[in-house]
Design an enzyme around this catalytic site. Sequence first.
Site, mmCIF file in Angstrom:
data_model
loop_
_atom_site.group_PDB
_atom_site.id
_atom_site.type_symbol
_atom_site.label_atom_id
_atom_site.label_comp_id
_atom_site.label_asym_id
_atom_site.label_seq_id
_atom_site.Cartn_x
_atom_site.Cartn_y
_atom_site.Cartn_z
ATOM 1 N N ALA A 213 -63.579 30.229 -28.542
ATOM 2 C CA ALA A 213 -63.678 28.858 -28.242
ATOM 3 C C ALA A 213 -62.297 28.529 -27.543
ATOM 4 C CB ALA A 213 -63.751 27.888 -29.472
ATOM 5 N N SER B 87 -60.671 24.153 -18.851
ATOM 6 C CA SER B 87 -59.506 23.291 -18.532
ATOM 7 C C SER B 87 -58.723 23.591 -17.165
ATOM 8 C CB SER B 87 -58.695 23.160 -19.600
ATOM 9 O OG SER B 87 -59.134 22.541 -20.748
ATOM 10 N N ALA C 105 -62.693 30.033 -23.957
ATOM 11 C CA ALA C 105 -63.251 29.119 -23.103
ATOM 12 C C ALA C 105 -62.859 27.682 -22.775
ATOM 13 C CB ALA C 105 -64.903 28.564 -23.937
ATOM 14 N N GLU C 106 -62.284 27.293 -23.621
ATOM 15 C CA GLU C 106 -61.400 25.757 -23.390
ATOM 16 C C GLU C 106 -60.293 26.137 -22.472
ATOM 17 O OE1 GLU C 106 -60.241 21.604 -24.883
ATOM 18 O OE2 GLU C 106 -61.309 22.992 -26.108
ATOM 19 N N THR C 107 -59.722 27.370 -22.354
ATOM 20 C CA THR C 107 -58.643 27.462 -21.612
ATOM 21 C C THR C 107 -59.025 27.735 -20.244
ATOM 22 O OG1 THR C 107 -57.361 28.700 -23.047
ATOM 23 C CG2 THR C 107 -56.983 29.156 -20.873
#
Length: 138
Positions: free
Chosen positions: A60, A68, A63-65
């Site tokens: 996660a 974003s 993925a968020e890195t």
Amino acid sequence: MMIWKRDLTLDELNATSQNTLVAHLGIVYTRLGDEVLEAEMPVDIRTHQPFGLLHGGASAALAETLGSMAGYLMTRDGQCVVGTELNATHHRAVSQGKVRGVCQPLHLGRQNQSWEITLFDEQGRRCCTCRLGTAVMG
């Protein structure tokens, strides 16, 4: 044709990670294509859960890195993005090596964005599919 509104190199993207969770997890941006941003993350003691497999939270975080940063690349000066929702579906366990994240846009609006981030193991097998929603601020 490049969709990105900001003109940054991979070296500049990677420099933003210094002294952050991104650096601690060993995440490195590896490709900035026309409509894609990619990064790799090691599967090792930093990213394992207690049973020696890739931790879902590490997936996660990758993925968020990616989502974003991709969202940031779609903003103009004075704007930023913040995550509003993250969904992850884990398909396959990974115990060693690296995972590669591939981030592509699903929706690019003026106020919100949606990104699909797919993680692959070193054999090219899909191990996780994520969707990140972001809000454009400023």
